[in-house]
Design an enzyme around this catalytic site. Structure first.
Site, PDB file in Angstrom:
ATOM      1  CB  SER A 103      -9.867  -5.223  30.676  1.00 35.84           C
ATOM      2  OG  SER A 103      -9.655  -3.864  30.467  1.00 35.84           O
ATOM      3  CG  ASP A 242     -10.380  -0.565  32.689  1.00 31.50           C
ATOM      4  OD1 ASP A 242      -9.533  -0.127  33.490  1.00 31.50           O
ATOM      5  OD2 ASP A 242     -10.074  -1.329  31.749  1.00 31.50           O
TER       6      ASP A 242
END
Length: 447
Positions: A103, A242
């Protein structure tokens, strides 16, 4: 059994150190394959996607070896956003989906997330069973039952077409100049292409991944890069994703960042006005600002709070029949469209409001006045237990008394990193800073 491998969002760690080693990925793949092939039949398949980290190659190959060794047929889709894996798992009628990503973490880290055949992340119970299999002997498939691996070239394209269905038919983005920062991550091609296809003038940032620059001074955790691009190019909006594109930050035409709370307030109020908000509630975590709760109450809506982590938000949404939820950090979950946070789909919802209303981004990103909030992260040594330290307990107890009636205090361990997160809200800004600084300093000395 208590879980050791799995955290709040799959298995995560530093690449080439436990548990993010090729050996562990092989075992996890074999265990997950055996878990989903317990009936012994041959018609089982798994979708594997990844972001752009260098270690993704290693983990992808190891997972493929483990999965095929137990008879699973593997479909490799390459770099694709995390929500794309959830979508493709359902669309391709797979039994399992796997996303290789850490992530928003730096490139040195990586992670493995599992999705069930419904496209939702696996339950705690399923993860515990898989972990138990990792620790035991895994029954491998007979030679004639070993699985095959196939690369799917159009997986990203399938996701792009799907995500565009979340944008209202008949609307276009003509005349809007949009900066999109893809964090050199999984959406580096998908996000700019989708925005361009919908009519926007696109200024792409963070679209040159090299394996080690994911999230590096870009993306949702470093929105300054997108902000500078917005100002330089005179853009109407900035979108900062992200590394795996399951979260988003919106920047207005002045380069100012709106967090997930303001974004969720906008969507909840507009959806409620359109009769689209199921259950009359928004699901968010304990981290969301008290101002959001007051904003919703004024509109006759509820805020359902959960523990931190998008999986807990999704669990509450599914159990309560809600269709909108998310986190202050930018995870926006819209189960009408996706099974997990989808930064691009959420950004399209914001752009739809801009196109429909004719309002500037700065007008849409300020829905309520926030209660002053401060968050500090305190890193501790692996294996240490700073929250058990007597000094830490004492200062937390004293701080709770000082802040009582003026705000709230929340202290928790991160589920993905060796961090203690110290968060407080207080109408007295000076007291807020004193309380958080004192607790953080005490934690640092104990950890």
């Amino acid at each position: 059994m208590s879980k050791k491998l799995f955290g709040t969002d799959g298995v995560r760690g530093r690449a080439n150190t436990w548990p993010m080693t090729a050996e562990m990925a092989l075992k996890l793949g074999a265990a997950a394959g055996r878990y989903f092939r317990r009936d012994g039949s041959a018609a089982h398949r798994v979708v594997i996607g990844k972001d752009t980290r260098l270690s993704g190659y290693m983990l992808e190959n190891s997972l493929t070896a483990g999965l095929t060794s137990t008879g699973m047929n593997v479909l490799l889709v390459g770099p694709v956003p995390t929500p794309g894996v959830g979508f493709l798992t359902r669309s391709m009628r797979a039994d399992l989906g796997v996303m290789i990503s850490a992530s928003h973490n730096p490139h040195e880290d990586n992670g493995i997330k599992f999705f069930g055949p419904d496209g939702f992340k696996l339950s705690d119970e399923a993860e515990a069973e898989i972990e138990a299999m990792v620790e035991g002997e895994i029954q491998l498939a007979e030679a004639r039952m070993i699985g095959r691996a196939k690369r799917i070239e159009d997986g990203r394209g399938r996701y792009q077409e799907f995500v565009k269905t979340s944008f209202p038919a008949g609307l276009r983005l003509d005349g809007l100049k949009v900066v999109v920062d893809c964090a050199n991550g999984a959406a580096y091609r998908a996000a700019p292409e989708v925005l361009w296809e919908l009519g926007a003038e696109v200024i792409p940032v963070g679209v040159t991944p090299n394996g080690t620059n994911i999230n590096e001074n870009c993306g949702s955790t470093h929105p300054q890069t997108a902000a500078e691009a917005v100002i330089t190019h005179g853009a109407d909006l900035g979108i900062a994703l992200d590394g795996d594109a399951d979260r988003v930050m919106i920047l207005d035409e002045n380069g100012m960042v709106a967090d997930g709370d303001q974004f969720m307030a906008l969507l909840a109020s507009r959806w409620a006005a359109d009769g689209r908000l199921k259950g009359g509630a928004l699901v968010a975590t304990v981290m969301s600002n008290l101002g959001l709760e007051r904003f919703l109450e004024a509109k006759g809506l509820r805020l359902e709070r959960t523990a931190v982590g998008d999986r807990y938000v999704v669990e509450r949404m599914r159990s309560g029949g809600f269709n909108l939820g998310g986190e202050q950090s930018g995870h926006i979950v819209m189960t009408d469209y996706a099974t997990t946070g989808d930064g691009l789909a959420a950004a399209l919802q914001f752009l739809a409001e801009m196109a429909r209303s004719g309002q500037k981004a700065s007008e849409l990103t300020h829905q309520f006045e926030t209660v002053p909030q401060l968050l500090k992260n305190v890193r501790y040594t692996a294996g240490a237990q700073p929250l058990e330290d007597a000094r830490v307990k004492a200062v937390i107890q004293a701080s709770e008394k000082r802040i009582n009636g003026k705000g709230r205090l929340l202290i928790r361990k991160s589920g993905t990193e060796p961090l203690i997160r110290v968060m407080a809200e207080c109408i007295d800004a000076a007291l807020l800073t004193e309380v958080v600084d004192e607790i953080a300093a005490t934690l640092a000395s104990a950890g």
